[in-house]
Structure formats: structure tokens, C-alpha cells
Design an enzyme around this catalytic site. Structure first.
Site, PDB file in Angstrom:
ATOM      1  N   SER A 157      -3.885 -27.576  49.140  1.00 40.77           N
ATOM      2  CA  SER A 157      -2.861 -28.031  50.038  1.00 40.77           C
ATOM      3  C   SER A 157      -3.097 -27.292  50.989  1.00 40.77           C
ATOM      4  O   SER A 157      -3.977 -26.627  51.368  1.00 40.77           O
ATOM      5  CB  SER A 157      -1.877 -26.559  49.229  1.00 40.77           C
ATOM      6  OG  SER A 157      -1.600 -27.631  47.836  1.00 40.77           O
TER       7      SER A 157
HETATM    8  N1  SAH Z   1      -2.887 -25.535  44.387  1.00 40.00           N
HETATM    9  C1  SAH Z   1      -4.037 -26.731  44.588  1.00 40.00           C
HETATM   10  C2  SAH Z   1      -3.528 -28.138  44.354  1.00 40.00           C
HETATM   11  C3  SAH Z   1      -4.786 -29.002  43.521  1.00 40.00           C
HETATM   12  S1  SAH Z   1      -4.096 -30.687  43.877  1.00 40.00           S
HETATM   13  C4  SAH Z   1      -4.714 -26.187  45.525  1.00 40.00           C
HETATM   14  O1  SAH Z   1      -4.730 -25.788  46.105  1.00 40.00           O
HETATM   15  O2  SAH Z   1      -6.061 -26.118  45.226  1.00 40.00           O
HETATM   16  C5  SAH Z   1      -3.088 -30.897  42.003  1.00 40.00           C
HETATM   17  C6  SAH Z   1      -4.188 -30.519  40.786  1.00 40.00           C
HETATM   18  O3  SAH Z   1      -3.154 -30.842  39.730  1.00 40.00           O
HETATM   19  C7  SAH Z   1      -5.145 -31.276  40.276  1.00 40.00           C
HETATM   20  O4  SAH Z   1      -6.450 -30.345  40.339  1.00 40.00           O
HETATM   21  C8  SAH Z   1      -4.809 -32.648  39.059  1.00 40.00           C
HETATM   22  O5  SAH Z   1      -6.537 -32.064  38.832  1.00 40.00           O
HETATM   23  C9  SAH Z   1      -3.901 -31.474  39.176  1.00 40.00           C
HETATM   24  N2  SAH Z   1      -3.114 -32.284  37.868  1.00 40.00           N
HETATM   25  C10 SAH Z   1      -2.759 -33.234  37.587  1.00 40.00           C
HETATM   26  N3  SAH Z   1      -2.188 -33.560  37.125  1.00 40.00           N
HETATM   27  C11 SAH Z   1      -1.461 -32.477  36.248  1.00 40.00           C
HETATM   28  C12 SAH Z   1      -1.315 -31.894  34.505  1.00 40.00           C
HETATM   29  N4  SAH Z   1      -0.764 -32.530  34.103  1.00 40.00           N
HETATM   30  N5  SAH Z   1      -1.435 -30.572  33.903  1.00 40.00           N
HETATM   31  C13 SAH Z   1      -2.417 -29.882  35.006  1.00 40.00           C
HETATM   32  N6  SAH Z   1      -2.776 -30.466  36.321  1.00 40.00           N
HETATM   33  C14 SAH Z   1      -3.043 -31.368  36.685  1.00 40.00           C
END
Ligand code: SAH
Length: 217
Positions: free
Chosen positions: A62
Site C-alpha cells: 500500500s
Molecule cells: N498490507 C499489505 C497489503 C497487501 S495487498 C502491504 O502493504 O503489503 C492485500 C493482501 O491481501 C495480498 O497479499 C493478498 O494476497 C491478501 N489477501 C487477499 N485475500 C485474502 C484472504 N481471504 N485472506 C488473507 N489474505 C488475503
């Protein structure tokens, strides 16, 4: 001062303080955690830019401002236990771990969870537990949580997660469709835990939550 430290200071001044990020503890954490270590080496020079960046598995880390905004709105105390859904790069996890007592983070993609685990270990964030799975169900054995953060878009606030929020607790999540969402903060009343209030923190754009509370892959 190393190059990245300088870039972090500039990020604080130009991207965060100018947009109403004023919590001293949040600013300190953002000034300390080396964001460049959570992305590919080839992107390190862009680590402190005012935008999200690609990570593995078609996901994103993000934008720094969004990390700061969500963190500030959680109002973390050093004794708090936090649940994070969507570990991704682990950067937001590290910011939470700097400010809370313990962080429980759930990631759907095993490869991302392993990468995040390694970098968090290398930075001595021993107060983080990571689990691979569908975060739609939260982390029942460790509930309730003082704060819950969902860092993937959801069509609604998942009931399973709302149920794991402690009285007086706060939950932040991007709610909307797969293209565009609104960041909501919900608070469970301490006096009457049945009462939930909702606050609009503005527009945002997150990758989708894939699973029971989100969308199909
Ligand atoms: N806070 C993280 C955001 C990553 S993007 C950062 O800044 O790096 C969102 C993340 O949510 C991804 O890694 C994706 O794989 C994860 N995600 C998507 N669906 C999910 C679920 N049902 N349970 C857990 N994680 C999930």
C-alpha cells in the site's frame, strides 16, 4: 545519514504531515521501519514514493499515506492485540508491530507469508504471528482483538471479523467493489458492545480479498 533515512524523513514531511497524519507514535514508526526491505531490490529507489508498488503474486504494497492513515485511525496502544487480514509484503505488519503488543496476521498466499516472515524476523519483530489461509474467518483462538485491519477490498464488513472485535475496539477496512472502495472505521462501544458506529475516512483502491468474505479468484 543514509539515503533511505533521508527519503523517510522527506516522506513524513511531504506525504504524511501535510495530510493530517499527526500521531507522534505513528510518525515515529513510519520514520523507523525500512520500507525498501519489503519490496524487490529493483524497486528500492521507489520505496518512499507517494504510491503503491507491485509485490509478488499480483498484489501490492500500500501507499505510505494509506498505511499511516489506517494505522492512525486504529489508535493502537502498546498493550493492544491486533488482527491483520492481508499480510502482503509485511510492511503494514511491521508498522503495527512497532506500536502494539502483538500482531496476528493472516495471508492467503503462502509465498508472500514466507517472505514477510523472513524480513520481519530479520528486523527482530518477534511479536508477530503469521498464518496462511482465508482471513475471512479471522483468528478465532486469539479473539477478541483490540484492533482489526483489513488490507484487501471487501464488499461488506465481514461479520466473522466484526464478531472478533473487543468492546471499545476499532476495525478499519476498504469497503466497496473490486475497482474502488471507501475506507471505513467501525468502533464497538465499550459501554454497550452491541452498538457499532461507522465513520467514512475517504476513498481508496485496494486489491480484492479473495475468499468467503470477498470475491472468487
Ligand atoms: N498490507 C499489505 C497489503 C497487501 S495487498 C502491504 O502493504 O503489503 C492485500 C493482501 O491481501 C495480498 O497479499 C493478498 O494476497 C491478501 N489477501 C487477499 N485475500 C485474502 C484472504 N481471504 N485472506 C488473507 N489474505 C488475503
Amino acid at each position: 545519514m543514509d539515503k533511505f533515512k533521508k527519503q523517510r524523513k522527506r516522506m513524513i514531511e511531504t506525504q504524511l504531515k501535510t495530510r493530517d497524519i499527526h500521531d507522534a507514535r505513528v510518525l515515529k514508526a513510519m520514520e523507523t521501519v525500512p520500507r525498501q526491505l519489503f519490496i524487490d531490490e529493483g524497486l528500492a529507489d521507489q520505496a518512499y514514493n507517494d504510491n503503491p508498488l507491485p509485490i509478488d503474486a499480483h498484489q501490492t504494497i500500500s501507499q505510505p499515506y494509506i498505511v499511516a492513515l489506517m494505522t492512525q485511525s486504529l489508535e493502537l496502544k502498546s498493550t493492544d492485540r491486533v488482527l491483520e487480514i492481508g499480510t502482503g509484503s509485511g510492511y503494514q505488519t511491521a508498522i503495527l508491530a512497532s506500536l502494539a503488543f502483538r500482531v496476528f496476521s493472516v495471508e492467503r498466499v503462502a509465498k508472500l507469508a514466507t517472505k514477510a516472515r523472513n524480513i520481519l524476523d530479520a528486523l527482530n519483530f518477534y511479536n508477530v504471528a503469521i498464518r496462511v489461509g482465508d482471513g475471512s474467518y479471522g483468528w478465532r483462538e486469539e479473539a477478541p482483538f483490540d484492533e482489526i485491519i483489513i488490507t484487501a477490498a471487501v464488499p461488506n464488513i465481514p461479520k466473522n471479523l466484526e464478531a472478533q472485535l473487543a468492546p471499545g475496539g476499532r476495525l478499519v477496512a476498504p469497503v466497496g467493489n473490486r475497482e474502488i472502495q471507501t475506507l471505513y472505521k467501525i468502533t464497538r462501544s465499550l459501554e454497550d458492545p452491541k452498538i457499532i458506529t461507522k465513520e467514512d475516512l475517504g476513498g481508496c483502491r485496494f486489491v480484492s480479498l479473495i475468499g468467503e468474505s470477498g470475491w472468487k479468484d
